[in-house]
Design a protein around this motif. Structure first.
Motif, PDB file in Angstrom:
ATOM      1  N   THR A  45       0.819  -1.210   0.000  1.00 60.67           N
ATOM      2  CA  THR A  45       0.000   0.000   0.000  1.00 60.67           C
ATOM      3  C   THR A  45       0.854   1.262   0.000  1.00 60.67           C
ATOM      4  OG1 THR A  45      -0.119   0.031   2.398  1.00 60.67           O
ATOM      5  CG2 THR A  45      -1.858  -1.149   1.234  1.00 60.67           C
ATOM      6  N   PHE A  46       0.255   2.329  -0.511  1.00 57.72           N
ATOM      7  CA  PHE A  46       0.871   3.643  -0.448  1.00 57.72           C
ATOM      8  C   PHE A  46       0.228   4.389   0.712  1.00 57.72           C
ATOM      9  CE2 PHE A  46       1.285   2.937  -5.156  1.00 57.72           C
ATOM     10  CZ  PHE A  46       2.667   2.804  -5.162  1.00 57.72           C
ATOM     11  N   GLY A  47       0.967   4.672   1.750  1.00 55.12           N
ATOM     12  CA  GLY A  47       0.437   5.419   2.883  1.00 55.12           C
ATOM     13  C   GLY A  47      -0.441   4.555   3.777  1.00 55.12           C
ATOM     14  N   SER A  48      -1.323   5.220   4.510  1.00 54.50           N
ATOM     15  CA  SER A  48      -2.204   4.501   5.438  1.00 54.50           C
ATOM     16  C   SER A  48      -3.589   5.155   5.438  1.00 54.50           C
ATOM     17  CB  SER A  48      -1.610   4.519   6.843  1.00 54.50           C
ATOM     18  OG  SER A  48      -1.517   5.837   7.321  1.00 54.50           O
ATOM     19  N   VAL A  49      -4.524   4.498   6.090  1.00 48.53           N
ATOM     20  CA  VAL A  49      -5.883   5.020   6.197  1.00 48.53           C
ATOM     21  C   VAL A  49      -5.943   5.934   7.415  1.00 48.53           C
ATOM     22  CG1 VAL A  49      -8.306   4.428   6.505  1.00 48.53           C
ATOM     23  CG2 VAL A  49      -6.837   2.947   5.141  1.00 48.53           C
ATOM     24  N   SER A  50      -6.411   7.161   7.217  1.00 43.19           N
ATOM     25  CA  SER A  50      -6.483   8.129   8.316  1.00 43.19           C
ATOM     26  C   SER A  50      -7.899   8.187   8.887  1.00 43.19           C
ATOM     27  CB  SER A  50      -6.067   9.514   7.829  1.00 43.19           C
ATOM     28  OG  SER A  50      -7.027  10.014   6.933  1.00 43.19           O
ATOM     29  N   THR A  51      -8.027   8.815  10.037  1.00 41.29           N
ATOM     30  CA  THR A  51      -9.340   8.985  10.662  1.00 41.29           C
ATOM     31  C   THR A  51     -10.234   9.877   9.804  1.00 41.29           C
ATOM     32  OG1 THR A  51      -8.513  10.828  11.998  1.00 41.29           O
ATOM     33  CG2 THR A  51      -8.457   8.642  12.993  1.00 41.29           C
ATOM     34  N   LYS A  52      -9.617  10.814   9.095  1.00 42.23           N
ATOM     35  CA  LYS A  52     -10.376  11.707   8.202  1.00 42.23           C
ATOM     36  C   LYS A  52     -11.040  10.906   7.087  1.00 42.23           C
ATOM     37  CE  LYS A  52      -9.768  15.791   5.276  1.00 42.23           C
ATOM     38  NZ  LYS A  52      -8.805  16.748   4.756  1.00 42.23           N
ATOM     39  N   GLU A  53     -10.311   9.944   6.514  1.00 47.44           N
ATOM     40  CA  GLU A  53     -10.860   9.108   5.448  1.00 47.44           C
ATOM     41  C   GLU A  53     -11.973   8.204   5.965  1.00 47.44           C
ATOM     42  OE1 GLU A  53      -7.122   7.377   4.406  1.00 47.44           O
ATOM     43  OE2 GLU A  53      -6.969   8.557   2.579  1.00 47.44           O
ATOM     44  N   ILE A  54     -11.802   7.683   7.178  1.00 50.72           N
ATOM     45  CA  ILE A  54     -12.823   6.819   7.784  1.00 50.72           C
ATOM     46  C   ILE A  54     -14.096   7.625   8.033  1.00 50.72           C
ATOM     47  CG2 ILE A  54     -13.426   5.443   9.817  1.00 50.72           C
ATOM     48  CD1 ILE A  54     -10.439   4.671   9.999  1.00 50.72           C
ATOM     49  N   ALA A  55     -13.953   8.835   8.581  1.00 48.96           N
ATOM     50  CA  ALA A  55     -15.108   9.690   8.863  1.00 48.96           C
ATOM     51  C   ALA A  55     -15.837  10.064   7.568  1.00 48.96           C
ATOM     52  CB  ALA A  55     -14.680  10.940   9.620  1.00 48.96           C
ATOM     53  N   ALA A  56     -15.092  10.382   6.517  1.00 43.73           N
ATOM     54  CA  ALA A  56     -15.702  10.741   5.238  1.00 43.73           C
ATOM     55  C   ALA A  56     -16.426   9.542   4.625  1.00 43.73           C
ATOM     56  CB  ALA A  56     -14.641  11.270   4.279  1.00 43.73           C
ATOM     57  N   ALA A  57     -15.821   8.370   4.710  1.00 45.47           N
ATOM     58  CA  ALA A  57     -16.449   7.165   4.166  1.00 45.47           C
ATOM     59  C   ALA A  57     -17.709   6.805   4.946  1.00 45.47           C
ATOM     60  CB  ALA A  57     -15.460   6.002   4.203  1.00 45.47           C
ATOM     61  N   TYR A  58     -17.688   6.987   6.252  1.00 48.20           N
ATOM     62  CA  TYR A  58     -18.870   6.695   7.071  1.00 48.20           C
ATOM     63  C   TYR A  58     -20.019   7.634   6.710  1.00 48.20           C
ATOM     64  CZ  TYR A  58     -21.733   5.469  11.095  1.00 48.20           C
ATOM     65  OH  TYR A  58     -22.755   5.040  11.891  1.00 48.20           O
ATOM     66  N   LYS A  59     -19.689   8.904   6.503  1.00 49.86           N
ATOM     67  CA  LYS A  59     -20.727   9.882   6.138  1.00 49.86           C
ATOM     68  C   LYS A  59     -21.313   9.546   4.767  1.00 49.86           C
ATOM     69  CE  LYS A  59     -21.727  14.757   5.632  1.00 49.86           C
ATOM     70  NZ  LYS A  59     -21.223  16.108   5.598  1.00 49.86           N
ATOM     71  N   GLN A  60     -20.462   9.153   3.832  1.00 51.53           N
ATOM     72  CA  GLN A  60     -20.908   8.845   2.482  1.00 51.53           C
ATOM     73  C   GLN A  60     -21.726   7.550   2.453  1.00 51.53           C
ATOM     74  OE1 GLN A  60     -17.753   7.931  -0.208  1.00 51.53           O
ATOM     75  NE2 GLN A  60     -19.040   8.027  -2.013  1.00 51.53           N
ATOM     76  N   GLN A  61     -21.292   6.518   3.154  1.00 49.42           N
ATOM     77  CA  GLN A  61     -21.930   5.210   3.063  1.00 49.42           C
ATOM     78  C   GLN A  61     -23.109   5.026   4.016  1.00 49.42           C
ATOM     79  OE1 GLN A  61     -18.792   2.295   3.448  1.00 49.42           O
ATOM     80  NE2 GLN A  61     -17.528   3.415   1.981  1.00 49.42           N
ATOM     81  N   CYS A  62     -23.053   5.654   5.199  1.00 48.87           N
ATOM     82  CA  CYS A  62     -24.103   5.444   6.200  1.00 48.87           C
ATOM     83  C   CYS A  62     -24.985   6.670   6.405  1.00 48.87           C
ATOM     84  CB  CYS A  62     -23.477   5.029   7.534  1.00 48.87           C
ATOM     85  SG  CYS A  62     -22.531   3.506   7.403  1.00 48.87           S
ATOM     86  N   GLY A  63     -24.554   7.820   5.905  1.00 48.00           N
ATOM     87  CA  GLY A  63     -25.374   9.022   5.994  1.00 48.00           C
ATOM     88  C   GLY A  63     -25.305   9.747   7.328  1.00 48.00           C
ATOM     89  N   LYS A  64     -24.463   9.294   8.228  1.00 45.85           N
ATOM     90  CA  LYS A  64     -24.319   9.959   9.531  1.00 45.85           C
ATOM     91  C   LYS A  64     -22.899  10.495   9.655  1.00 45.85           C
ATOM     92  CE  LYS A  64     -27.506   6.653  11.482  1.00 45.85           C
ATOM     93  NZ  LYS A  64     -27.312   5.405  10.768  1.00 45.85           N
ATOM     94  N   GLU A  65     -22.765  11.521  10.476  1.00 43.59           N
ATOM     95  CA  GLU A  65     -21.470  12.171  10.617  1.00 43.59           C
ATOM     96  C   GLU A  65     -20.788  11.769  11.921  1.00 43.59           C
ATOM     97  OE1 GLU A  65     -19.984  16.691  10.066  1.00 43.59           O
ATOM     98  OE2 GLU A  65     -21.753  16.090   8.942  1.00 43.59           O
ATOM     99  N   ILE A  66     -19.481  11.509  11.835  1.00 44.48           N
ATOM    100  CA  ILE A  66     -18.644  11.231  13.009  1.00 44.48           C
ATOM    101  C   ILE A  66     -17.495  12.225  12.975  1.00 44.48           C
ATOM    102  CG2 ILE A  66     -17.143   9.575  14.161  1.00 44.48           C
ATOM    103  CD1 ILE A  66     -18.570   7.348  12.796  1.00 44.48           C
ATOM    104  N   ASP A  67     -17.149  12.769  14.132  1.00 44.52           N
ATOM    105  CA  ASP A  67     -16.006  13.670  14.220  1.00 44.52           C
ATOM    106  C   ASP A  67     -14.728  12.835  14.115  1.00 44.52           C
ATOM    107  OD1 ASP A  67     -14.309  15.767  14.633  1.00 44.52           O
ATOM    108  OD2 ASP A  67     -14.801  16.037  16.763  1.00 44.52           O
TER     109      ASP A  67
END
Length: 149
Positions: A89-111
């Motif tokens: 892999t190139f780099g790693s998964v950040s909390t920002k990417e996880i939060a954005a993916a959760y908002k996009q896929q589940c429709g709810k927001e996490i800080d």
């Protein structure tokens, strides 16, 4: 003189506390600087009502956090990252990417600041990530890391 503190005062106490101080200190320092108000019947009643309301709001927030944690436990978020030859892999998964993916896929927001990664996610697979929703409530979220195409 009894005074209800409206702000934290270093030598006296915290906001909302009823303290007994010298009359001169109260009249010349605490009351003029709006650090406190005189503890009469009306002000004590207002303080009691405010504390009851704060307690009710805190209880509601705790219940909302528990309900959200139950919902979150059954959900999975898919995050894609780039990979080179041999599946590295190139780099790693950040909390920002996880939060954005959760908002996009589940429709709810996490800080993003509430997501706690034990170590950096640098490989493909399924990971369980903790999300601190409330000081007393921590939810678990499954994060599936796949290769971006």
């Amino acid at each position: 003189m009894k005074v209800i503190l409206t702000q934290d005062v270093k030598a006296l106490g915290k906001k909302g506390q009823v303290v007994d101080i010298n009359d001169g200190y109260a009249r010349n320092y605490v009351l003029p600087k709006k650090l406190g108000i005189e503890a009469n019947g009306a002000n004590l009643n207002d303080l009691k009502l405010k504390n009851a309301n704060d307690e009710k709001v805190a209880k509601e927030q705790l219940e909302e956090a528990r309900a959200f944690a139950k919902i979150m436990d059954g959900e999975e978020v898919v995050v894609s990252i780039k990979a080179g030859e041999g599946g590295r892999t190139f780099g790693s998964v950040s909390t920002k990417e996880i939060a954005a993916a959760y908002k996009q896929q589940c429709g709810k927001e996490i800080d993003k600041k509430k997501i706690q990664l034990p170590e950096a996610i640098k490989s493909f697979g399924v990971y369980e990530v903790s999300v601190k929703l409330h000081p007393k409530v921590t939810g678990k979220l499954k994060v599936k890391v796949t290769e971006a195409k």
